[in-house]
Design an enzyme around this catalytic site. Structure first.
Site, PDB file in Angstrom:
ATOM      1  N   CYS A 305      33.198  37.999  33.825  1.00 45.25           N
ATOM      2  CA  CYS A 305      33.828  38.326  35.111  1.00 45.25           C
ATOM      3  C   CYS A 305      32.901  38.106  36.303  1.00 45.25           C
ATOM      4  O   CYS A 305      33.274  37.455  37.286  1.00 45.25           O
ATOM      5  CB  CYS A 305      34.366  39.754  35.088  1.00 45.25           C
ATOM      6  SG  CYS A 305      33.105  41.052  34.942  1.00 45.25           S
ATOM      7  N   HIS A 353      33.730  45.638  35.881  1.00 45.62           N
ATOM      8  CA  HIS A 353      34.618  44.463  35.972  1.00 45.62           C
ATOM      9  C   HIS A 353      34.842  44.112  37.437  1.00 45.62           C
ATOM     10  O   HIS A 353      34.832  44.986  38.310  1.00 45.62           O
ATOM     11  CB  HIS A 353      35.957  44.730  35.280  1.00 45.62           C
ATOM     12  CG  HIS A 353      36.817  43.508  35.192  1.00 45.62           C
ATOM     13  ND1 HIS A 353      36.492  42.432  34.403  1.00 45.62           N
ATOM     14  CD2 HIS A 353      37.979  43.167  35.817  1.00 45.62           C
ATOM     15  CE1 HIS A 353      37.414  41.492  34.531  1.00 45.62           C
ATOM     16  NE2 HIS A 353      38.338  41.919  35.384  1.00 45.62           N
ATOM     17  N   HIS A 365      40.525  36.328  37.825  1.00 43.89           N
ATOM     18  CA  HIS A 365      39.410  36.984  37.133  1.00 43.89           C
ATOM     19  C   HIS A 365      39.312  36.491  35.698  1.00 43.89           C
ATOM     20  O   HIS A 365      40.234  35.871  35.161  1.00 43.89           O
ATOM     21  CB  HIS A 365      39.552  38.508  37.175  1.00 43.89           C
ATOM     22  CG  HIS A 365      40.669  39.066  36.343  1.00 43.89           C
ATOM     23  ND1 HIS A 365      40.598  40.283  35.714  1.00 43.89           N
ATOM     24  CD2 HIS A 365      41.905  38.565  36.035  1.00 43.89           C
ATOM     25  CE1 HIS A 365      41.726  40.536  35.074  1.00 43.89           C
ATOM     26  NE2 HIS A 365      42.531  39.519  35.245  1.00 43.89           N
TER      27      HIS A 365
END
Length: 393
Positions: A305, A353, A365
């Site tokens: 990520c 994240h 993402h």
């Protein structure tokens, strides 16, 4: 830094993920049926319900992603420390060579004194002394040396002190590198363990159970899309009001109403400049859609990520730190309602994240191991897991 986390609703399913009411009802029904029908042969205990499996798998993926960020940080530290160790070793080698040269020059003085029988200081004893400076102080050797000899002695003492200092630094740096490598290996093992456990749980599901999970996931995504549409509508209304206010302000003698609009661009300069860079970052991220999530990866064939967001903004000429823990501090925090395309959206209490906001309640993402870079609602895991929004600057 302001946090935009919401209070967790009662019906959570672990790691802060909210399950829509319909999904919750379905899971409850499945759990009640499975408790009596899915007992493992030869045991008195029922198999975990589908709800329990889903929660456990989500938790494991979350833990794996958190460990991935720790792995990324350890990788970065290890790389820097390895470079420092190499540089110090080179410096020690150079200084050792100079020290040997200075020692040879002093040795030549000792040989000359021996050949001539001159009543000069015992240079050989000096070369063998544990502390040459103490030897000179005790014997008043310096007062009896020629200018050239003094210069050679000064050079030797200086090189000896500098070399010993660099050797100590190199030893300490090597110890730090060893610790960083251990930390790196621990994080790597943690990721592998969590992913293996998640795969093991999923492998135990029947085809029917996997189909049920897929149906539940679709319902969750539908709910996330609905909330994304709500956010997009709120942002559009706010933008419309802001535009109207700016228009009114520009027609007034003072033009004071326009000042707030320019301030909203954060620390990254004018709105136009930020939007231009953000468009480049989004274009890059969009071109990566479909590439696999691989923990520790920074491209070009795969990403995790933070590797994706770092690469996207690099394409726009902006350097971001490697990990989510550092990226969250690499700009100005704004509210979710004020999020603009290009902003970074962080998730979970441990900030493990991150996604790149593209507008209309959506982001690009790299979701998790086993998934691919994709465009998805910022509410993909529920509203409660959204931590903060940061505008890179």
């Amino acid at each position: 830094m302001a946090s935009h986390r919401k209070s967790r609703p009662g019906g959570t399913t672990g790691a802060g993920l909210r399950t829509p009411a319909l999904a919750t009802a379905a899971l409850t029904s499945i759990a009640m049926l499975s408790q009596t029908a899915e007992a493992a042969p030869g045991t008195d205990h029922a198999r975990p319900s589908l709800e329990e499996v889903e929660k456990k798998v989500d938790d494991l993926y979350r833990q794996a992603e958190s460990a991935t960020e720790k792995y990324d940080a350890a990788t970065e530290r290890t790389g820097k420390q390895r470079g420092r160790v190499d540089a110090l070793r080179d410096e020690v080698a150079r200084r050792t060579a100079r020290l040997n040269k200075a020692r040879d020059e002093l040795g030549s003085f000792a040989a000359a004194q021996y050949r001539t029988g001159a009543a000069a200081p015992d240079t050989a004893t000096f070369l063998l002394a544990d502390n040459p400076q103490d030897y000179f102080d005790q014997t008043q050797l310096m007062s009896r040396l020629t200018t050239r000899e003094k210069s050679a002695v000064d050079a030797y003492i200086g090189e000896q002190a500098a070399t010993m200092k660099k050797r100590r630094e190199a030893a300490q740096s090597l110890q730090t590198l060893t610790e960083s490598q251990h930390e790196l290996q621990t994080a790597k093992s943690t990721v592998q363990q969590k992913l293996a456990s998640a795969r093991e749980l999923l492998s135990q599901l029947t085809a029917q159970e996997k189909a049920r999970l897929a149906a539940i996931e679709r319902e969750k995504q539908q709910e996330a899309a609905r909330k994304a549409a709500e956010l997009a509508k709120q942002q559009a209304e706010a933008q419309q009001k802001s535009t109207s206010s700016s228009s009114s302000g520009s027609s007034s003698p003072t033009g004071s109403a326009s000042s707030g609009s320019s301030a909203s661009s954060g620390s990254s300069g004018s709105a136009g400049s930020y939007d231009t860079k953000a468009a480049k970052a989004i274009a890059f991220a969009r071109a990566q859609i479909g590439k696999p999530y691989v923990w520790g990866a920074t491209g070009p064939d795969s990403y995790d990520c933070s590797g994706l967001t770092q690469a996207a903004w690099k394409a726009a000429g902006v350097t971001l730190p490697r990990t989510t823990y550092d990226q969250v501090n690499a700009g100005t925090t704004v509210s979710l309602a004020d999020a603009r395309p290009g902003d970074l959206i962080f998730f979970y209490d441990d900030i493990s994240h991150v996604g790149l906001y593209i507008g209309n309640g959506m982001m690009i993402h790299a979701p998790k191991p086993g998934a691919y870079v994709r465009e998805e609602s910022v509410y993909y895991g529920g509203e409660s897991i959204i931590h903060s929004v940061v505008r890179p600057g």
